[in-house]
Design a protein around this motif. Structure first.
Motif, PDB file in Angstrom:
ATOM      1  N   ASN A   1      -0.170   2.681   8.881  1.00 27.31           N
ATOM      2  CA  ASN A   1      -1.377   2.889   8.100  1.00 27.31           C
ATOM      3  C   ASN A   1      -1.315   4.263   7.428  1.00 27.31           C
ATOM      4  O   ASN A   1      -0.985   5.256   8.064  1.00 27.31           O
ATOM      5  CB  ASN A   1      -2.628   2.807   8.994  1.00 27.31           C
ATOM      6  CG  ASN A   1      -3.907   3.030   8.212  1.00 27.31           C
ATOM      7  OD1 ASN A   1      -4.641   3.961   8.464  1.00 27.31           O
ATOM      8  ND2 ASN A   1      -4.165   2.158   7.254  1.00 27.31           N
TER       9      ASN A   1
ATOM     10  N   ARG B   1      -1.256   2.028  19.325  1.00 24.09           N
ATOM     11  CA  ARG B   1      -1.499   2.843  18.134  1.00 24.09           C
ATOM     12  C   ARG B   1      -1.292   4.307  18.455  1.00 24.09           C
ATOM     13  O   ARG B   1      -1.857   4.829  19.426  1.00 24.09           O
ATOM     14  CB  ARG B   1      -2.919   2.609  17.620  1.00 24.09           C
ATOM     15  CG  ARG B   1      -3.245   3.359  16.325  1.00 24.09           C
ATOM     16  CD  ARG B   1      -4.652   3.040  15.872  1.00 24.09           C
ATOM     17  NE  ARG B   1      -5.024   3.791  14.688  1.00 24.09           N
ATOM     18  CZ  ARG B   1      -4.794   3.398  13.446  1.00 24.09           C
ATOM     19  NH1 ARG B   1      -4.182   2.247  13.247  1.00 24.09           N
ATOM     20  NH2 ARG B   1      -5.164   4.122  12.410  1.00 24.09           N
TER      21      ARG B   1
ATOM     22  N   ARG C   1       4.245  -2.938   6.903  1.00 25.78           N
ATOM     23  CA  ARG C   1       4.874  -3.504   8.095  1.00 25.78           C
ATOM     24  C   ARG C   1       6.365  -3.219   8.044  1.00 25.78           C
ATOM     25  O   ARG C   1       7.023  -3.495   7.053  1.00 25.78           O
ATOM     26  CB  ARG C   1       4.641  -5.013   8.175  1.00 25.78           C
ATOM     27  CG  ARG C   1       5.312  -5.659   9.390  1.00 25.78           C
ATOM     28  CD  ARG C   1       5.064  -7.146   9.442  1.00 25.78           C
ATOM     29  NE  ARG C   1       5.766  -7.752  10.552  1.00 25.78           N
ATOM     30  CZ  ARG C   1       5.775  -9.059  10.829  1.00 25.78           C
ATOM     31  NH1 ARG C   1       5.099  -9.884  10.037  1.00 25.78           N
ATOM     32  NH2 ARG C   1       6.448  -9.527  11.853  1.00 25.78           N
TER      33      ARG C   1
ATOM     34  N   SER D   1       1.628   1.910  14.599  1.00 24.48           N
ATOM     35  CA  SER D   1       1.298   1.085  15.753  1.00 24.48           C
ATOM     36  C   SER D   1       2.550   0.327  16.178  1.00 24.48           C
ATOM     37  O   SER D   1       3.094  -0.473  15.406  1.00 24.48           O
ATOM     38  CB  SER D   1       0.175   0.092  15.421  1.00 24.48           C
ATOM     39  OG  SER D   1      -1.004   0.776  15.030  1.00 24.48           O
TER      40      SER D   1
ATOM     41  N   ASN E   1      -6.467   3.245   2.170  1.00 26.93           N
ATOM     42  CA  ASN E   1      -6.205   2.523   3.407  1.00 26.93           C
ATOM     43  C   ASN E   1      -5.081   1.526   3.152  1.00 26.93           C
ATOM     44  O   ASN E   1      -5.298   0.331   2.980  1.00 26.93           O
ATOM     45  CB  ASN E   1      -7.462   1.800   3.896  1.00 26.93           C
ATOM     46  CG  ASN E   1      -7.300   1.298   5.325  1.00 26.93           C
ATOM     47  OD1 ASN E   1      -6.518   1.837   6.096  1.00 26.93           O
ATOM     48  ND2 ASN E   1      -8.031   0.254   5.664  1.00 26.93           N
ATOM     49  N   TYR E   2      -3.839   2.043   3.131  1.00 25.93           N
ATOM     50  CA  TYR E   2      -2.671   1.214   2.882  1.00 25.93           C
ATOM     51  C   TYR E   2      -2.055   0.798   4.212  1.00 25.93           C
ATOM     52  O   TYR E   2      -1.895   1.606   5.123  1.00 25.93           O
ATOM     53  CB  TYR E   2      -1.631   1.983   2.060  1.00 25.93           C
ATOM     54  CG  TYR E   2      -2.098   2.338   0.667  1.00 25.93           C
ATOM     55  CD1 TYR E   2      -2.249   1.367  -0.304  1.00 25.93           C
ATOM     56  CD2 TYR E   2      -2.384   3.668   0.335  1.00 25.93           C
ATOM     57  CE1 TYR E   2      -2.678   1.686  -1.580  1.00 25.93           C
ATOM     58  CE2 TYR E   2      -2.804   3.995  -0.944  1.00 25.93           C
ATOM     59  CZ  TYR E   2      -2.950   2.990  -1.894  1.00 25.93           C
ATOM     60  OH  TYR E   2      -3.376   3.326  -3.154  1.00 25.93           O
ATOM     61  N   TRP E   3      -1.681  -0.465   4.306  1.00 24.29           N
ATOM     62  CA  TRP E   3      -1.029  -0.991   5.501  1.00 24.29           C
ATOM     63  C   TRP E   3       0.356  -1.484   5.121  1.00 24.29           C
ATOM     64  O   TRP E   3       0.531  -2.220   4.148  1.00 24.29           O
ATOM     65  CB  TRP E   3      -1.839  -2.130   6.113  1.00 24.29           C
ATOM     66  CG  TRP E   3      -3.094  -1.685   6.810  1.00 24.29           C
ATOM     67  CD1 TRP E   3      -4.339  -1.586   6.274  1.00 24.29           C
ATOM     68  CD2 TRP E   3      -3.208  -1.268   8.167  1.00 24.29           C
ATOM     69  NE1 TRP E   3      -5.232  -1.125   7.203  1.00 24.29           N
ATOM     70  CE2 TRP E   3      -4.567  -0.927   8.394  1.00 24.29           C
ATOM     71  CE3 TRP E   3      -2.307  -1.145   9.224  1.00 24.29           C
ATOM     72  CZ2 TRP E   3      -5.027  -0.487   9.611  1.00 24.29           C
ATOM     73  CZ3 TRP E   3      -2.766  -0.709  10.444  1.00 24.29           C
ATOM     74  CH2 TRP E   3      -4.119  -0.381  10.638  1.00 24.29           C
TER      75      TRP E   3
ATOM     76  N   LEU F   1       3.369  -1.509  12.632  1.00 26.20           N
ATOM     77  CA  LEU F   1       2.374  -1.468  11.569  1.00 26.20           C
ATOM     78  C   LEU F   1       2.082  -0.006  11.228  1.00 26.20           C
ATOM     79  O   LEU F   1       1.830   0.796  12.128  1.00 26.20           O
ATOM     80  CB  LEU F   1       1.085  -2.175  11.996  1.00 26.20           C
ATOM     81  CG  LEU F   1       1.172  -3.692  12.182  1.00 26.20           C
ATOM     82  CD1 LEU F   1      -0.153  -4.241  12.671  1.00 26.20           C
ATOM     83  CD2 LEU F   1       1.576  -4.371  10.890  1.00 26.20           C
TER      84      LEU F   1
END
Length: 213
Positions: free
Chosen positions: A166, A193, A159, A183, A155-157, A164
């Motif tokens: 994911n 999203r 920016r 998103s 679960n990498y986020w 955003l």
């Protein structure tokens, strides 16, 4: 003539103190880095052997992890090396001889300053240019040799400007991304999203990603 003798004596003293300081600093650095490397290998060698990478894998991990450990060890090594150098000069009465010859405390600091600045530049170059590249290659190698990397959920986020991103799956050493959802922010600054996309193939040369299929 007196000026030449003073310059020559200052050069000899500068070289002697710099030599002693560098020897103590690098000796301390080698000891600290060796201890940190042993601790890191004790933590990872089981996993490396589990992946059947053998001794070459252990050596590769140790070498690629070395710049990070060097950068972390240098500040404490400079402190300990300077203390050991001053201790040696004091116990051998060399500080007293320098004092009797007219060397003041600011003068002693000036003699140590070029070496300290040089070590600072070296540490900055290692931390800014060598360590990021070595850690990136190490992460790619570690991810590429991970068994069933494409089926392990993450679960990498990330920016990117106002978006955003994911990422759920990584494979091929970070070059293939699965379960990518983006998103976007609309004109009212609300996040919209998008559904998860197909596999993304990243280009390591350009840093861009493009969907596959």
């Amino acid at each position: 003539m007196k000026l030449r003798l003073r310059l020559a004596s200052g050069t000899v003293l500068l070289g002697y103190i710099s030599r002693e300081l560098l020897a103590k600093v690098f000796t301390t650095t080698i000891i600290v880095v060796a201890l940190m490397e042993i601790l890191a290998l004790l933590e990872q060698v089981t996993e490396i052997m589990h992946r059947h990478l053998g001794l070459s894998g252990v050596l590769y991990y140790a070498v690629m992890h070395l710049p990070l450990l060097f950068g972390n060890a240098m500040p404490i090594a400079v402190l300990i090396g300077a203390l050991l150098t001053l201790l040696q000069l004091t116990t051998s009465n060399e500080i007293s001889i320098m004092r009797a010859a007219g060397l003041s405390t600011p003068g002693l600091i000036k003699l140590c300053l070029p070496t300290i600045l040089g070590l600072g530049v070296l540490c900055g170059v290692v931390n800014d240019h060598i360590t990021p590249r070595s850690e990136q290659h190490l992460a790619e190698w570690w991810n590429a040799t991970t068994p069933d990397a494409a089926t392990v959920w993450h679960n990498y986020w990330l920016r990117a400007h106002d978006d955003l991103i994911n990422i759920n799956y990584l494979s091929r050493g970070g070059q293939a991304l699965d379960g990518v959802s983006v998103s976007h922010r609309d004109h009212q600054s609300l996040l919209q999203r998008s559904p998860p996309c197909a596999t993304y193939i990243t280009s390591m040369a350009t840093g861009m990603a493009r969907p596959r299929g």
